[in-house]
Design an enzyme around this catalytic site. Structure first.
Site, PDB file in Angstrom:
ATOM      1  N   PRO A  69       0.838  -1.207   0.000  1.00 36.17           N
ATOM      2  CA  PRO A  69       0.000   0.000   0.000  1.00 36.17           C
ATOM      3  C   PRO A  69       0.878   1.265   0.000  1.00 36.17           C
ATOM      4  CG  PRO A  69      -0.217  -1.206   2.088  1.00 36.17           C
ATOM      5  CD  PRO A  69       0.646  -2.034   1.211  1.00 36.17           C
TER       6      PRO A  69
ATOM      7  N   GLY B 205       4.060   4.233   4.838  1.00 36.20           N
ATOM      8  CA  GLY B 205       5.269   3.918   5.599  1.00 36.20           C
ATOM      9  C   GLY B 205       5.899   2.570   5.299  1.00 36.20           C
ATOM     10  N   LEU B 206       5.431   1.882   4.245  1.00 35.31           N
ATOM     11  CA  LEU B 206       5.977   0.552   3.966  1.00 35.31           C
ATOM     12  C   LEU B 206       6.977   0.550   2.804  1.00 35.31           C
ATOM     13  CD1 LEU B 206       2.776  -1.643   4.507  1.00 35.31           C
ATOM     14  CD2 LEU B 206       4.567  -1.064   6.143  1.00 35.31           C
ATOM     15  N   GLY B 207       7.403   1.735   2.405  1.00 37.60           N
ATOM     16  CA  GLY B 207       8.480   1.807   1.410  1.00 37.60           C
ATOM     17  C   GLY B 207       8.032   1.545  -0.015  1.00 37.60           C
ATOM     18  N   SER B 208       6.743   1.810  -0.293  1.00 36.84           N
ATOM     19  CA  SER B 208       6.225   1.528  -1.637  1.00 36.84           C
ATOM     20  C   SER B 208       6.969   2.301  -2.729  1.00 36.84           C
ATOM     21  CB  SER B 208       4.724   1.840  -1.637  1.00 36.84           C
ATOM     22  OG  SER B 208       4.293   2.278  -2.864  1.00 36.84           O
ATOM     23  N   SER B 209       7.187   3.594  -2.523  1.00 33.85           N
ATOM     24  CA  SER B 209       7.806   4.364  -3.608  1.00 33.85           C
ATOM     25  C   SER B 209       9.258   3.953  -3.814  1.00 33.85           C
ATOM     26  CB  SER B 209       7.659   5.873  -3.393  1.00 33.85           C
ATOM     27  OG  SER B 209       8.664   6.355  -2.549  1.00 33.85           O
ATOM     28  N   ALA B 210       9.956   3.604  -2.726  1.00 36.66           N
ATOM     29  CA  ALA B 210      11.351   3.171  -2.882  1.00 36.66           C
ATOM     30  C   ALA B 210      11.430   1.855  -3.640  1.00 36.66           C
ATOM     31  CB  ALA B 210      12.011   3.023  -1.518  1.00 36.66           C
TER      32      ALA B 210
ATOM     33  N   ASP C 234      15.058   3.447   2.897  1.00 38.91           N
ATOM     34  CA  ASP C 234      14.031   2.736   2.124  1.00 38.91           C
ATOM     35  C   ASP C 234      14.622   2.115   0.854  1.00 38.91           C
ATOM     36  OD1 ASP C 234      12.370   3.789   4.023  1.00 38.91           O
ATOM     37  OD2 ASP C 234      10.908   4.614   2.622  1.00 38.91           O
TER      38      ASP C 234
HETATM   39  O1  PMV Z   1       8.697   6.978   3.735  1.00 34.49           O
HETATM   40  P1  PMV Z   1       8.496   6.227   5.009  1.00 34.49           P
HETATM   41  O2  PMV Z   1       7.208   6.512   5.653  1.00 34.49           O
HETATM   42  O3  PMV Z   1       8.779   4.776   4.832  1.00 34.49           O
HETATM   43  O4  PMV Z   1       9.586   6.769   6.069  1.00 34.49           O
HETATM   44  C1  PMV Z   1      10.959   6.645   5.890  1.00 34.49           C
HETATM   45  C2  PMV Z   1      11.694   6.767   7.169  1.00 34.49           C
HETATM   46  C3  PMV Z   1      12.037   8.179   7.661  1.00 34.49           C
HETATM   47  O5  PMV Z   1      13.025   7.966   8.661  1.00 34.49           O
HETATM   48  C4  PMV Z   1      10.832   8.857   8.286  1.00 34.49           C
HETATM   49  C5  PMV Z   1      12.599   9.065   6.564  1.00 34.49           C
HETATM   50  C6  PMV Z   1      13.966   8.664   6.048  1.00 34.49           C
HETATM   51  O6  PMV Z   1      14.342   9.132   4.956  1.00 34.49           O
HETATM   52  O7  PMV Z   1      14.691   7.923   6.721  1.00 34.49           O
END
Ligand code: PMV
Length: 303
Positions: free
Chosen positions: A85, A89-94, A136
């Site tokens: 999803p 916060g689960l790294g989808s875009s990365a 990520d």
């Molecule tokens: O994009 P998220 O929600 O997976 O968050 C990444 C983790 C953070 O520490 C909040 C940002 C980062 O670049 O490390």
């Protein structure tokens, strides 16, 4: 027409999000939810999805970076599908950036150049993150689990925990905004923030000890301590607090935000035999996923 396919995993940050932006260690693991990117060479230059040009997107930025470095002048057409999803916060875009960059590397170099893919994915992440730590993209690339630090990179450490319960609060948010919120906190409370950085580092050290003995009670307590720090930074939310309370009341050892917070997902440390009870307690309000940890990283898929 030549088709290439790559996949990359999502992730959970078990300890240390936000503090990792300030060069503190974080414990991170890939999860068995993945993004898949299929790609073909396209006659017109640029990045295309179903005949529409994709621009200002992490995937297109990552691909343009690779084509710029390799001198590939044709375009690329993509089909993206993902189990992860987005914006929670689960790294989808990365994982989409990493898998997309890998397809660009496969088309232009006939192989996956890991260093190039890594640099490209970090470029892509700059679109969605305000100041990405790189955690990520690193975990999407290498998979498994371990400790990440901005200045020293990723070190694989065996995380004996096999599964984690993820609760999606359903509230999407922008990582960049949350990272800015923490920066504002830091600027207003320099002394306190420095103490929090020290505390977080101590939590991470203790967590590694607890992992060694699989002391789930200790790990749960440490998660809650980490969550208290995140709450103080201002990145928790009503939904997050509610999900954590429901999980704890139903018997979880501990729970905390994973990722940037402000909504997004919560992870809960649970005994296998309590999973059903805890999921049930949460499921009237939230979507839950029992995910496996230490999933494989970037992979070329068979076409
Ligand atoms: O994009 P998220 O929600 O997976 O968050 C990444 C983790 C953070 O520490 C909040 C940002 C980062 O670049 O490390």
């Amino acid at each position: 027409m030549e088709k290439v396919v790559a996949s990359a995993p999502g992730k959970v940050i078990l300890f240390g999000e936000h503090f990792v932006v300030y060069d503190r260690p974080a414990i991170v693991s890939a999860i068995n939810l993945r993004a898949y990117v299929e790609a073909w060479k396209y006659d017109e230059p640029g990045v295309w999805i179903r005949g529409r040009r994709l621009s200002n997107h992490p995937a297109s930025r990552a691909i343009e970076y690779i084509f710029g470095k390799t001198g590939f002048t044709s375009g690329i057409s993509l089909k993206i599908s993902s189990d992860i999803p987005a914006s929670v916060g689960l790294g989808s875009s990365a994982s989409i950036s990493v898998a997309s960059a890998a397809t660009a590397s496969l088309l232009s170099l006939k192989k996956i150049d890991i260093e190039l893919v890594k640099a490209a994915a970090v470029e892509g992440e700059k679109i969605v993150h305000f100041n990405p730590s790189g955690i990520d993209t690193t975990i999407a690339l290498y998979g498994g689990g371990g400790v990440y630090r901005k200045s020293s990179g990723f070190m694989h450490v065996d995380i004996p925990l096999k599964k984690i319960l993820i609760v999606n609060t359903g509230r999407i948010r922008k990582t960049g905004e949350m990272v800015k919120r923490v920066k504002d906190f830091m600027e207003r409370n320099k002394e306190r923030f420095n103490m929090m950085l020290e505390k977080e580092e101590e939590i991470i050290r203790d967590a590694f000890d607890a992992f060694k003995n699989m002391d789930l009670e200790k790990l749960g307590k440490l998660m809650l301590e980490n969550q208290n720090l995140l709450r103080e930074l201002g990145v928790s939310s009503m939904e997050i607090d509610e999900a954590i309370k429901l999980a704890l009341d139903a018997g979880a050892y501990g729970a905390k935000i994973t990722g940037a917070g402000g909504g997004g997902c919560v992870i809960c440390l649970v005994d296998e035999d309590k999973i059903e009870r805890i999921s049930k307690a949460l499921s009237s309000k939230f979507k839950t996923y029992l995910t496996e940890l230490s999933a494989v990283g970037l992979k070329e898929e068979k076409t």
